[in-house]
Enzyme design. Structure first.
Site, PDB file in Angstrom:
ATOM      1  NE  ARG A 110      -0.690  -0.640   4.905  1.00 39.11           N
ATOM      2  CZ  ARG A 110      -1.312  -0.529   6.049  1.00 39.11           C
ATOM      3  NH1 ARG A 110      -2.487   0.047   6.106  1.00 39.11           N
ATOM      4  NH2 ARG A 110      -0.772  -0.980   7.161  1.00 39.11           N
ATOM      5  CG  ASP A 141      -7.988  -2.006   1.775  1.00 40.22           C
ATOM      6  OD1 ASP A 141      -6.789  -1.917   2.105  1.00 40.22           O
ATOM      7  OD2 ASP A 141      -8.930  -1.698   2.533  1.00 40.22           O
ATOM      8  N   GLY A 142      -4.907  -2.039  -0.162  1.00 38.86           N
ATOM      9  CA  GLY A 142      -3.934  -1.005  -0.508  1.00 38.86           C
ATOM     10  C   GLY A 142      -4.152   0.311   0.228  1.00 38.86           C
ATOM     11  CG  ASP A 274       7.878  -7.368   7.238  1.00 42.13           C
ATOM     12  OD1 ASP A 274       8.068  -8.247   8.087  1.00 42.13           O
ATOM     13  OD2 ASP A 274       6.807  -6.742   7.142  1.00 42.13           O
TER      14      ASP A 274
END
Ligand code: AMP
Ligand code: MG
Length: 523
Positions: A110, A141-142, A274
């Site tokens: 995103r 959904d980003g 990450d």
């Protein structure tokens, strides 16, 4: 025709150069590497965007004026719409270990890098977070919700003001676009800036790919690491083993960063590989929290059942993550020819990581001595700070207030007859008195002067931190369309060490209801 020489105008009288975003020399050295490192694509604009807040000090890092956001097209560019000329949006790919387990490919699901500009302290990348789907969105959904975007905006800027290395937040934009999480919320975009957004997971990704299906071709990993060294750690080139030197530098910066976290009582919440920066920057503010009542095993992330990322575990977890990074660098280490190559490579990497525990301990020791107002270093200093922490832990005494009020302590003032504000925080007043006697004796060994020690302590023990309940109040108002509390809290938090008597209400103990706030990974 005679050329008449014009007298030179002194620089100071020249009109200020207008800020022309279209004239900025945008570039992006990382996304220029292109596939397989980055996927160029436009954002998905937020409908009907509006500014919630901007950071003047983050803009100054770019060399931008405070009114940069009033430029034509700024709102569109920073809400995922038409970029400014020269910007070249792209999502990058990374992988990582989440909660200690290999999670495979993740990536900017995103986020979009817009480009890089030269600031007064070097190049800075700009990145939108919440700008829509990318190839790495993995069925999500980003988007980012306003709630978590406010927390990220405020905490990035608060951490910077606390002197802790972090990605910065330049701007926050909101929209009515509905976003489904546990309930339906609305979307927002934070624009972050950093010299680089590269994570441990970027390196892990390209190592893993070469090993699995990539037929042992580590050329992409090599190019990535070369890029990190050339752009961010060029002096490592001179080392006999540049990649090992890089790892040692990253370990050093990580130790410095985590020591800073521990000193101010910051819990990151999701220290997956990450979410660890190759530059030692605090990155990805999700379910973070600052300690209120001191509990070394405090877990700020409601989704962290096992307490893997509890406050006291952070230094060890960072070390674990550094080992995961080291593992991914194995193919790039020169182990020489012949038998025993693997052992030699292991030795090189182990040596590169070996300084982390000492660096961390030394850094934290310096923080603790400064928090106690000590100028000299003595063997029992750690025992003295440890004992204070034990007293705090016994009755969950507020971490920030204890340190701040300790700055008001005057040598020789001990006991219930002469109460000091810091003593009032401790249920076990006598236990505290016993500690103060030790503390006073220690202060006397260096002829500490109350009036000199106090400002020194106040300069390192913040009065204002982003407590969950303060963020929550700002979020509630913002969700109702009023952004003034976000802006006010931002102004308070970027001066964490100043007295700011007019904002005393932001520095008191959290209210009862704050205990029931649950911060999870949902964002
Ligand atoms: P985080 O837990 O925020 O560090 O995110 C872990 C991974 O999930 C990263 O690759 C994110 O880009 C991705 N991610 C998190 N939330 C979303 C979302 N709403 N849409 C797309 N990707 C997401
Ligand atoms: Mg993340």
């Amino acid at each position: 025709m005679s050329l008449k020489r014009q007298p030179c105008k002194p620089l100071a009288t020249l009109p200020a150069m207008p800020f022309l975003p279209s004239a900025l020399p945008w570039r992006n050295r990382y996304t220029r590497l292109d596939a397989p490192f980055a996927h160029r694509q436009p954002g998905q604009p937020l409908p009907d965007p509006r500014w919630v807040a901007t950071s003047d000090t983050a803009a100054a890092e770019l060399g931008w004026p405070t009114d940069w956001w009033q430029q034509d097209g700024a709102l569109a560019a920073f809400s995922g719409g038409t970029p400014w000329p020269g910007m070249d949006p792209a999502a990058t790919v990374y992988s990582g270990h989440q909660f200690g387990v290999w999670a495979g490919q993740l990536g900017d699901g995103r986020a979009l890098l817009l480009g890089e500009v030269d600031g007064p302290n070097g190049p800075r990348e700009l990145q939108l977070k919440g700008s829509g789907m990318t190839p790495y969105s993995r069925r999500a959904d980003g988007r980012a919700v306003l709630r978590s975007s406010i927390r990220e905006f405020l905490c990035s800027e608060a951490m910077h003001a606390l002197g802790i290395a972090t990605t910065r937040a330049l701007a926050l934009v909101a929209s009515d676009l509905p976003v489904r999480r546990e309930t339906v919320e609305t979307a927002a975009i934070v624009t972050r800036t950093a010299p680089s957004f590269l994570r441990f997971g970027h390196v892990e990704h390209f190592c893993h790919h070469a090993q699995h299906g990539g037929r042992g071709d580590f050329s992409a990993l090599q190019r990535l690491v070369d890029c990190v060294i050339d752009h961010h750690y060029p002096h490592c080139r001179d080392a006999a083993q540049p990649v090992a030197a890089l790892l040692a530098e990253i370990a050093h910066r990580t130790a410095v960063m985590v020591a800073g976290w521990q000193a101010v009582g910051f819990c990151h919440g999701v220290m997956n590989t990450d979410n660890l920066s190759l530059l030692g920057l605090t990155i990805d503010y999700g379910p973070f929290g600052f300690l209120d009542g001191f509990d070394p095993m405090h877990i700020c992330n409601h989704s962290d059942d096992q307490g893997r990322y509890a406050y006291a575990r952070q230094p060890q977890i960072a070390y674990w993550n550094l080992h995961a990074l080291a593992q991914a660098l194995v193919p790039l280490i020169d182990g020489g020819e012949g038998d025993g190559r693997d052992e030699r490579v292991k030795d090189v990497l182990t040596e590169a990581l070996s300084h982390y525990p000492d660096t961390f301990a030394r850094q934290l020791g310096q923080h603790m001595r400064a928090k106690l107002g000590l100028l000299t270093e003595q063997p029992d200093d750690q025992a003295l700070s440890d004992e204070l922490l034990r007293l705090m832990a016994r009755h969950r005494v507020d971490y920030t207030l204890t340190w701040r009020l300790l700055g008001e302590h005057r040598i020789g003032v001990v006991g219930a007859a002469q109460p000091e504000p810091v003593r009032d925080l401790f249920l076990d007043g006598e236990g505290f008195d016993a500690w103060v006697l030790r503390y006073d004796a220690r202060l006397r060994t260096e002829h500490s002067v109350d009036a000199e020690r106090q400002p020194r302590m106040h300069a390192v023990n913040p009065k204002f931190i982003l407590r969950n309940h303060l963020a929550e109040l700002a979020i509630r108002q913002a969700e109702a369309g009023d952004y003034t509390e976000v802006q006010r809290l931002h102004r308070v938090l970027i001066r964490p060490f100043d007295e700011q008597p007019e904002h005393a209400a932001y520095a008191v103990l959290p209210p009862e209801w704050a205990g029931s706030l649950e911060i999870s990974c949902s964002s």
